[in-house]
Design an enzyme around this catalytic site. Structure first.
Site, PDB file in Angstrom:
ATOM      1  N   GLU A   1      58.159  54.910 -20.694  1.00  0.00           N
ATOM      2  CA  GLU A   1      59.109  56.328 -20.596  1.00  0.00           C
ATOM      3  C   GLU A   1      59.737  56.583 -19.161  1.00  0.00           C
ATOM      4  O   GLU A   1      60.000  57.675 -18.778  1.00  0.00           O
ATOM      5  CB  GLU A   1      57.823  57.338 -20.607  1.00  0.00           C
ATOM      6  CG  GLU A   1      57.079  57.491 -21.695  1.00  0.00           C
ATOM      7  CD  GLU A   1      57.958  57.608 -23.039  1.00  0.00           C
ATOM      8  OE1 GLU A   1      59.396  58.339 -22.812  1.00  0.00           O
ATOM      9  OE2 GLU A   1      57.618  57.380 -24.033  1.00  0.00           O
TER      10      GLU A   1
HETATM   11  C1  LIG Z   1      53.936  48.435 -23.712  1.00  0.00           C
HETATM   12  C2  LIG Z   1      55.289  49.107 -23.482  1.00  0.00           C
HETATM   13  C3  LIG Z   1      55.614  49.965 -24.475  1.00  0.00           C
HETATM   14  C4  LIG Z   1      56.967  50.616 -24.642  1.00  0.00           C
HETATM   15  N1  LIG Z   1      57.247  51.399 -25.732  1.00  0.00           N
HETATM   16  C5  LIG Z   1      58.484  51.868 -26.007  1.00  0.00           C
HETATM   17  C6  LIG Z   1      58.864  52.576 -26.943  1.00  0.00           C
HETATM   18  O1  LIG Z   1      57.735  52.854 -27.765  1.00  0.00           O
HETATM   19  N2  LIG Z   1      59.994  53.021 -27.295  1.00  0.00           N
HETATM   20  C7  LIG Z   1      60.867  52.508 -26.231  1.00  0.00           C
HETATM   21  O2  LIG Z   1      62.127  52.599 -26.726  1.00  0.00           O
HETATM   22  N3  LIG Z   1      60.863  51.891 -25.204  1.00  0.00           N
HETATM   23  C8  LIG Z   1      59.456  51.565 -24.941  1.00  0.00           C
HETATM   24  N4  LIG Z   1      59.050  50.832 -23.970  1.00  0.00           N
HETATM   25  C9  LIG Z   1      60.176  50.438 -22.992  1.00  0.00           C
HETATM   26  C10 LIG Z   1      60.228  51.082 -21.548  1.00  0.00           C
HETATM   27  O3  LIG Z   1      60.198  52.373 -21.699  1.00  0.00           O
HETATM   28  C11 LIG Z   1      61.138  50.518 -20.547  1.00  0.00           C
HETATM   29  O4  LIG Z   1      60.412  49.115 -20.321  1.00  0.00           O
HETATM   30  C12 LIG Z   1      61.106  51.204 -19.352  1.00  0.00           C
HETATM   31  O5  LIG Z   1      61.723  52.317 -19.455  1.00  0.00           O
HETATM   32  C13 LIG Z   1      61.901  50.538 -18.223  1.00  0.00           C
HETATM   33  O6  LIG Z   1      62.946  49.834 -18.705  1.00  0.00           O
HETATM   34  P1  LIG Z   1      63.395  48.073 -18.565  1.00  0.00           P
HETATM   35  O7  LIG Z   1      61.926  47.529 -18.877  1.00  0.00           O
HETATM   36  O8  LIG Z   1      64.456  47.766 -19.123  1.00  0.00           O
HETATM   37  O9  LIG Z   1      63.450  48.232 -16.928  1.00  0.00           O
HETATM   38  P2  LIG Z   1      64.764  48.156 -16.317  1.00  0.00           P
HETATM   39  O10 LIG Z   1      65.677  49.449 -16.654  1.00  0.00           O
HETATM   40  O11 LIG Z   1      65.597  46.919 -16.225  1.00  0.00           O
HETATM   41  O12 LIG Z   1      64.432  48.452 -14.849  1.00  0.00           O
HETATM   42  C14 LIG Z   1      64.136  47.450 -13.912  1.00  0.00           C
HETATM   43  C15 LIG Z   1      63.520  47.984 -12.508  1.00  0.00           C
HETATM   44  O13 LIG Z   1      64.798  48.533 -11.954  1.00  0.00           O
HETATM   45  C16 LIG Z   1      64.766  49.963 -11.645  1.00  0.00           C
HETATM   46  N5  LIG Z   1      65.856  50.726 -11.726  1.00  0.00           N
HETATM   47  C17 LIG Z   1      66.591  50.627 -12.838  1.00  0.00           C
HETATM   48  N6  LIG Z   1      67.578  51.579 -12.757  1.00  0.00           N
HETATM   49  C18 LIG Z   1      67.221  52.186 -11.597  1.00  0.00           C
HETATM   50  C19 LIG Z   1      68.338  53.153 -10.746  1.00  0.00           C
HETATM   51  N7  LIG Z   1      69.133  53.790 -11.374  1.00  0.00           N
HETATM   52  N8  LIG Z   1      67.458  53.674  -9.641  1.00  0.00           N
HETATM   53  C20 LIG Z   1      66.386  52.950  -9.067  1.00  0.00           C
HETATM   54  N9  LIG Z   1      65.806  52.086  -9.803  1.00  0.00           N
HETATM   55  C21 LIG Z   1      66.156  51.544 -10.881  1.00  0.00           C
HETATM   56  C22 LIG Z   1      63.431  50.284 -12.554  1.00  0.00           C
HETATM   57  O14 LIG Z   1      62.685  51.386 -11.828  1.00  0.00           O
HETATM   58  C23 LIG Z   1      62.494  48.942 -12.396  1.00  0.00           C
HETATM   59  O15 LIG Z   1      61.698  48.829 -11.378  1.00  0.00           O
HETATM   60  C24 LIG Z   1      57.846  50.087 -23.742  1.00  0.00           C
HETATM   61  C25 LIG Z   1      57.699  49.268 -22.916  1.00  0.00           C
HETATM   62  C26 LIG Z   1      56.485  48.753 -22.824  1.00  0.00           C
HETATM   63  C27 LIG Z   1      56.353  47.438 -21.708  1.00  0.00           C
END
Ligand SMILES: Cc1cc2nc3c(=O)[nH]c(=O)nc-3n(C[C@H](O)[C@H](O)[C@H](O)COP(=O)(O)OP(=O)(O)OC[C@H]3O[C@@H](n4cnc5c(N)ncnc54)[C@H](O)[C@@H]3O)c2cc1C
Length: 593
Positions: free
Chosen positions: A441
């Protein structure tokens, strides 16, 4: 076997004494159907369900996990029956409008019901949670016909919902999603793309799954202004509401992950799947934010539930476990050693968790009440003020409540010593299951960016100033016997006011300053929020007599003396600025030199 006793006494105290909920409900014509007796009956029923149905499935669900085979997902034994029982009990529609089969219960009550389910089985809870979130987005943005088709079935539990945002290359930055929506001549769209990490993307709990999918139409503007929202059902729905042919949308696999193993996290393939636009083209993100904001408060509740569950088990263990003797003399002469509760450090860990639970619970109800004002009030000024408050506090509810809960759960695990690391006692599962709440989220880091950027700098500190004004009014009104919490709360309010001003000024000079300060600012505002909650708790407890209420005042003292001092370190780190972080070259991070 881990224990869980729903904290009904504290829940009732918070609703009845701290927030005077019945008065609030009865003074609002749209909530007059709720009274204290109804609320207590709902909480007691949910307590039974959580203790008798979802708690026993928590460990087995973790061990069996969700399974993917031949294009379909199965949930662990007992989940289907539990989901059916949950649906038949009307729980999915507890807060939904009566028009769609719901019970129109206020959020300040339903957060407490949600806490019990999250405490006893977070994996299970995620299935109905996504349905409720999808229902909310549709209720706000879908056409009347779409609402009539989908909402009653979602709230009855016959169908469930998902939220399909994330793609392999796009998580935080949804502006770069690639999923395409090609318009057809009949007004429908063909949705093509891959979504990952989709909670409840497939399962065997409901006969149909309604995916809410973000995608881009061919001529959409670049970035987040070009995102549209589509309903993509697993099975297409015939004009009479019956299920039609299978849509070309389904799971490609499920993820093998650290925790919440009974929750199916799916890779979803959309292969020219039939989709129906929700609202207008390119306005999908706003609709999805209805769902995301709801889920974000829920993640905070996930934290609270885990922290309560971990605390109860750790407190029980600490009472039973004997190691060492009290430094003030033997306390249990008939035992080979005293209970570990004689040790100050064990008490510190338990009290940290207990203080977190009671403040988080009050805060969840407070945010729930603000959401209720936005939904049920007829006073436009009250609605506007509550909207600002919800905007400000949503990232705190999500990130602060899950960060503090994770610390509490780790402390509770430590109370078990080595046994906390062993499966038998349930603590290692609790740690694994909770970790995701800080990540999904929108990571807690990104929540902090939202607080400092969109919710503070963008409005030149207006939202936080309004919040501080409310807190000052409340604290100034406290009885002089409560000066200990009054003075502490007024001091924190002044500190937050000053550091906010500092941030507004430094952000003008240095664009990198806010990103580096964000997490510490979120924790500082979190501490202000907990001070405010303890001020409310202390006021209500002071008006009563008895041990239960005396203990609330003692815990307020503990919070002020042992937790609130963290504020100084947060403020020092914010003032340190971004240079000490950003001056390292990118090369430094991958080179040993
Ligand atoms: C078990 C599980 C269930 C999930 N359920 C859903 C679901 O139902 N629907 C759905 O759509 N998604 C879902 N997700 C996805 C989840 O919401 C994302 O994994 C999460 O929002 C982070 O996105 P990302 O993994 O692409 O990380 P990234 O966006 O690649 O981020 C990587 C790191 O960079 C940091 N970062 C990125 N941008 C910035 C910024 N501008 N400033 C500072 N720091 C930054 C982040 O904080 C993080 O530490 C789920 C994930 C998991 C693991």
């Amino acid at each position: 076997m881990p224990i869980y006793n729903a904290p009904l006494a504290d829940m009732k105290f918070i609703l009845n004494d701290v927030f005077k909920a019945e008065q609030f409900w009865q003074s609002n014509e749209n909530l007059a159907h709720v009274d204290a007796a109804t609320a207590e009956a709902i909480l007691e029923e949910m307590a039974k369900f959580a203790q008798n149905v979802t708690l026993p499935l928590n460990r087995t669900g973790d061990e069996q996990g969700a399974h993917y085979e031949n294009g379909a997902v199965t949930t662990p034994a007992g989940f289907k029956e539990a989901f059916q029982q949950y649906a038949e009990g009307g729980w999915i529609g507890l807060a939904a409008d009566e028009e769609w089969g719901g019970q129109a219960m206020p959020k300040m009550l339903t957060v407490l019901a949600d806490e019990m389910l999250f405490a006893t089985n977070p994996s299970f809870m995620l299935y109905p949670l996504l349905s409720v979130g999808a229902g909310m987005a549709l209720n706000s943005y879908a056409s009347q016909e779409q609402k009539e088709t989908y909402l009653p079935k979602i709230y009855s539990g016959e169908w469930s919902g998902t939220m399909c945002l994330t793609e392999p290359h796009a998580g935080t930055d949804l502006g770069i999603i690639k999923t395409k929506a090609e318009p057809n001549t009949d007004g429908t769209y063909n949705i093509t793309g891959t979504k990952i990490f989709i909670t409840g993307g497939d399962h065997d709990l409901a006969e149909n799954i309604i995916h809410l999918v973000l995608a881009k139409t061919p001529d959409a503007p670049a970035g987040s202004r070009g995102i549209s929202l589509f309903i993509v059902p697993k099975f297409l729905v015939n004009a009479d509401g019956s299920l039609g042919e299978r849509n070309t949308a389904g799971p490609g696999s499920i993820e093998h992950k650290m925790g919440i193993k009974a929750s199916a996290t799916c890779v979803m393939n959309f292969d020219a799947a039939k989709g129906y636009l929700v609202g207008k083209e390119n306005e999908g993100l706003a609709a999805m934010f209805v769902m995301m904001n709801y889920e974000r408060l829920s993640m905070g509740i996930q934290g609270l539930g885990a922290s309560e569950y971990a605390y109860q088990n750790a407190a029980q263990y600490a009472t039973d476990r004997v190691q060492g003797r009290s430094v003030t003399g033997v306390k249990s002469p008939n035992k080979p050693a005293d209970s570990i509760l004689v040790h100050g450090d064990v008490r510190r860990m338990l009290l940290n968790a207990r203080a977190n639970n009671e403040a988080s619970r009050a805060f969840a109800v407070y945010v729930g009440q603000q959401l209720d004002i936005t939904k049920f009030s007829t006073d436009p000024e009250a609605i506007a003020a509550a909207n600002n408050r919800v905007a400000l506090l949503t990232p705190i509810a999500k990130a602060y409540l899950t960060d503090t809960a994770f610390d509490a759960v780790i402390d509770a695990q430590m109370v078990f010593g080595g046994h906390g690391y062993i499966r038998e006692w349930g603590m290692e599962q609790c740690v694994r299951d909770l970790r995701i709440a800080q990540i999904y989220e929108g990571t807690n880091g990104v929540q902090s960016q939202d607080l400092i950027g969109r919710k503070t700098i963008k409005c030149n500190g207006k939202f936080i100033a309004e919040y501080i004004a409310e807190i000052r009014d409340f604290a100034n009104d406290l009885d002089t016997d409560l000066n200990f919490i009054k003075d502490a709360t007024l001091d924190v309010a002044t500190e937050i006011e000053m550091i906010t001003q500092h941030i507004l000024e430094r952000a003008q000079e240095n664009a990198e300053f806010p990103n580096a300060a964000a997490v510490d600012y979120l924790h500082a505002v979190g501490l202000l929020s907990f001070s405010y909650m303890f001020a409310k708790i202390a006021k209500a407890a002071y008006a009563k007599e008895g041990e239960f209420y005396q203990n609330k005042l003692a815990l307020t003292h503990y919070f002020i003396q042992r937790i609130l001092p963290d504020l100084s370190s947060r403020i020092m780190k914010i003032k340190a600025g971004s240079e000490v972080i950003m001056d390292f070259s990118e090369d430094y991070f991958i080179n040993q030199a």
